[in-house]
Structures are given as structure tokens and as C-alpha cells.
Write a protein that holds these residues in place. Sequence first.
Motif, mmCIF file in Angstrom:
data_model
loop_
_atom_site.group_PDB
_atom_site.id
_atom_site.type_symbol
_atom_site.label_atom_id
_atom_site.label_comp_id
_atom_site.label_asym_id
_atom_site.label_seq_id
_atom_site.Cartn_x
_atom_site.Cartn_y
_atom_site.Cartn_z
ATOM 1 N N GLN A 1 0.849 -1.189 0.000
ATOM 2 C CA GLN A 1 0.000 0.000 0.000
ATOM 3 C C GLN A 1 0.889 1.245 0.000
ATOM 4 N N VAL A 2 0.452 2.259 -0.701
ATOM 5 C CA VAL A 2 1.198 3.509 -0.816
ATOM 6 C C VAL A 2 0.332 4.649 -0.294
ATOM 7 N N HIS A 3 0.948 5.540 0.453
ATOM 8 C CA HIS A 3 0.235 6.702 0.979
ATOM 9 C C HIS A 3 0.913 7.975 0.505
ATOM 10 N N LEU A 4 0.102 8.948 0.146
ATOM 11 C CA LEU A 4 0.594 10.228 -0.350
ATOM 12 C C LEU A 4 -0.060 11.350 0.445
ATOM 13 N N VAL A 5 0.745 12.257 0.954
ATOM 14 C CA VAL A 5 0.220 13.370 1.747
ATOM 15 C C VAL A 5 0.796 14.671 1.217
ATOM 16 N N GLU A 6 -0.099 15.546 0.760
ATOM 17 C CA GLU A 6 0.326 16.827 0.211
ATOM 18 C C GLU A 6 0.356 17.910 1.282
ATOM 19 N N SER A 7 1.170 18.928 1.028
ATOM 20 C CA SER A 7 1.214 20.107 1.894
ATOM 21 C C SER A 7 1.676 21.289 1.064
ATOM 22 N N GLY A 8 1.516 22.485 1.609
ATOM 23 C CA GLY A 8 2.038 23.677 0.957
ATOM 24 C C GLY A 8 1.016 24.544 0.266
ATOM 25 N N GLY A 9 -0.241 24.100 0.224
ATOM 26 C CA GLY A 9 -1.259 24.930 -0.396
ATOM 27 C C GLY A 9 -1.534 26.174 0.423
ATOM 28 N N GLY A 10 -2.272 27.092 -0.160
ATOM 29 C CA GLY A 10 -2.615 28.314 0.536
ATOM 30 C C GLY A 10 -3.209 29.327 -0.401
ATOM 31 N N SER A 11 -3.299 30.557 0.089
ATOM 32 C CA SER A 11 -3.868 31.643 -0.694
ATOM 33 C C SER A 11 -2.803 32.691 -0.971
ATOM 34 N N VAL A 12 -2.647 33.039 -2.239
ATOM 35 C CA VAL A 12 -1.701 34.081 -2.630
ATOM 36 C C VAL A 12 -2.333 34.957 -3.694
ATOM 37 N N GLN A 13 -1.745 36.111 -3.896
ATOM 38 C CA GLN A 13 -2.229 37.004 -4.941
ATOM 39 C C GLN A 13 -1.632 36.604 -6.284
ATOM 40 N N GLU A 110 -3.978 11.125 -19.355
ATOM 41 C CA GLU A 110 -5.297 10.547 -19.595
ATOM 42 C C GLU A 110 -5.455 9.151 -19.019
ATOM 43 N N TYR A 111 -4.361 8.518 -18.629
ATOM 44 C CA TYR A 111 -4.423 7.158 -18.103
ATOM 45 C C TYR A 111 -4.603 7.118 -16.589
ATOM 46 N N GLY A 112 -4.556 8.281 -15.959
ATOM 47 C CA GLY A 112 -4.741 8.302 -14.521
ATOM 48 C C GLY A 112 -3.538 7.740 -13.791
ATOM 49 N N MET A 113 -3.703 7.491 -12.513
ATOM 50 C CA MET A 113 -2.616 7.007 -11.663
ATOM 51 C C MET A 113 -3.164 5.972 -10.687
ATOM 52 N N ASP A 114 -2.247 5.195 -10.109
ATOM 53 C CA ASP A 114 -2.660 4.138 -9.178
ATOM 54 C C ASP A 114 -3.102 4.676 -7.825
ATOM 55 N N TYR A 115 -2.311 5.575 -7.280
ATOM 56 C CA TYR A 115 -2.537 6.045 -5.910
ATOM 57 C C TYR A 115 -2.625 7.574 -5.897
ATOM 58 N N TRP A 116 -3.476 8.053 -5.007
ATOM 59 C CA TRP A 116 -3.742 9.487 -4.943
ATOM 60 C C TRP A 116 -3.678 9.992 -3.510
ATOM 61 N N GLY A 117 -3.204 11.219 -3.358
ATOM 62 C CA GLY A 117 -3.326 11.903 -2.086
ATOM 63 C C GLY A 117 -4.674 12.599 -2.004
ATOM 64 N N LYS A 118 -4.949 13.176 -0.839
ATOM 65 C CA LYS A 118 -6.247 13.827 -0.639
ATOM 66 C C LYS A 118 -6.286 15.247 -1.183
ATOM 67 N N GLY A 119 -5.125 15.827 -1.396
ATOM 68 C CA GLY A 119 -5.079 17.136 -2.015
ATOM 69 C C GLY A 119 -4.784 18.266 -1.063
ATOM 70 N N THR A 120 -4.350 19.374 -1.640
ATOM 71 C CA THR A 120 -4.109 20.607 -0.904
ATOM 72 C C THR A 120 -4.659 21.754 -1.754
ATOM 73 N N LEU A 121 -5.357 22.676 -1.104
ATOM 74 C CA LEU A 121 -6.077 23.715 -1.824
ATOM 75 C C LEU A 121 -5.181 24.910 -2.114
ATOM 76 N N VAL A 122 -5.228 25.347 -3.358
ATOM 77 C CA VAL A 122 -4.497 26.540 -3.800
ATOM 78 C C VAL A 122 -5.517 27.560 -4.288
ATOM 79 N N THR A 123 -5.469 28.741 -3.718
ATOM 80 C CA THR A 123 -6.402 29.804 -4.093
ATOM 81 C C THR A 123 -5.615 31.039 -4.497
ATOM 82 N N ILE A 124 -5.871 31.515 -5.691
ATOM 83 C CA ILE A 124 -5.167 32.689 -6.218
ATOM 84 C C ILE A 124 -6.162 33.822 -6.409
ATOM 85 N N SER A 125 -5.884 34.939 -5.779
ATOM 86 C CA SER A 125 -6.780 36.091 -5.885
ATOM 87 C C SER A 125 -6.192 37.115 -6.859
ATOM 88 N N SER A 126 -7.070 37.818 -7.534
ATOM 89 C CA SER A 126 -6.629 38.809 -8.536
ATOM 90 C C SER A 126 -6.397 40.166 -7.899
#
Length: 126
Positions: A1-13, A110-126
Motif C-alpha cells: 500500500q502507498v500513501h501520499l500526503v500533500e502540503s504547501g497549499g494556501g492563498s496568494v495574490q 489521460e491514463y490516470g494514476m494508481d494512488y492518490w493523495g487527498k489534495g491541498t487547496l491553492v487559491t489565487i486572488s486577482s
Amino acid sequence: QVHLVESGGGSVQAGGSLRLSCALSGNTYNMNYCMGWFRQAPGKEREGVATIDSRGSTTYADSVKRRFTISQDNAKNTLYLQMNSLQPEDTAMYSCAADFRGGGRCLGFEYGMDYWGKGTLVTISS
């Protein structure tokens, strides 16, 4: 089993930068695999952003070329995505993924991937 954990997302201009990280753990010893970043914006389908194969060859979506850089630190089992010149259209949930089907080659977004992390949100404001 493989586990993936993302970090580093956030809000920037717009015009700013972020670096995403993805820690991989699990039974990957002596295995070759492809890793990549995907994103899904609100109301849109998931799309591939960048991949890197076991030899370090990279592929980018046209929309992020020359702005984003994918890299990996094999000693730390960590994948990175350096994102520069961010725009509001880059706003999305970013997920990292690993794929073992190609023996280290990346098969294509287009072929996708075997294992996925849950994600990290990135928000860019204008």
C-alpha cells in the motif's frame, strides 16, 4: 500500500509563488514509478499538471509550462511542485499521485494514476 500526503497549499495574490510538497510512504523499495500532480478546479474535471518518471523526465500541461516545475527528492521520498507567476485560473485542489503500471514510465495524464493523495487547496486572488 502507498500513501501520499500533500502540503504547501494556501492563498496568494496573482503573480505570487507557492511550493507544494508530497510525501510518499509505503512499500516502494526497489520499485520504479511515475509521480505527478493533478488539479481540479470548482465545477471542472480533474486535469494533469505535471509528471516525472523514474529517470527524471518531466511532462507539463501547456497551461503551466515555463511557470511550474516538478521535482523529486528520492532520498526523502518527496515530490515537489514549484509554482510561479500564479494566476486566478490556477485556483484548484492539487493532488499528487503515483503510478506503478509503467515500470517507472509515465503513461500520460489521460491514463490516470494508481494512488492518490487527498489534495491541498491553492487559491489565487486577482
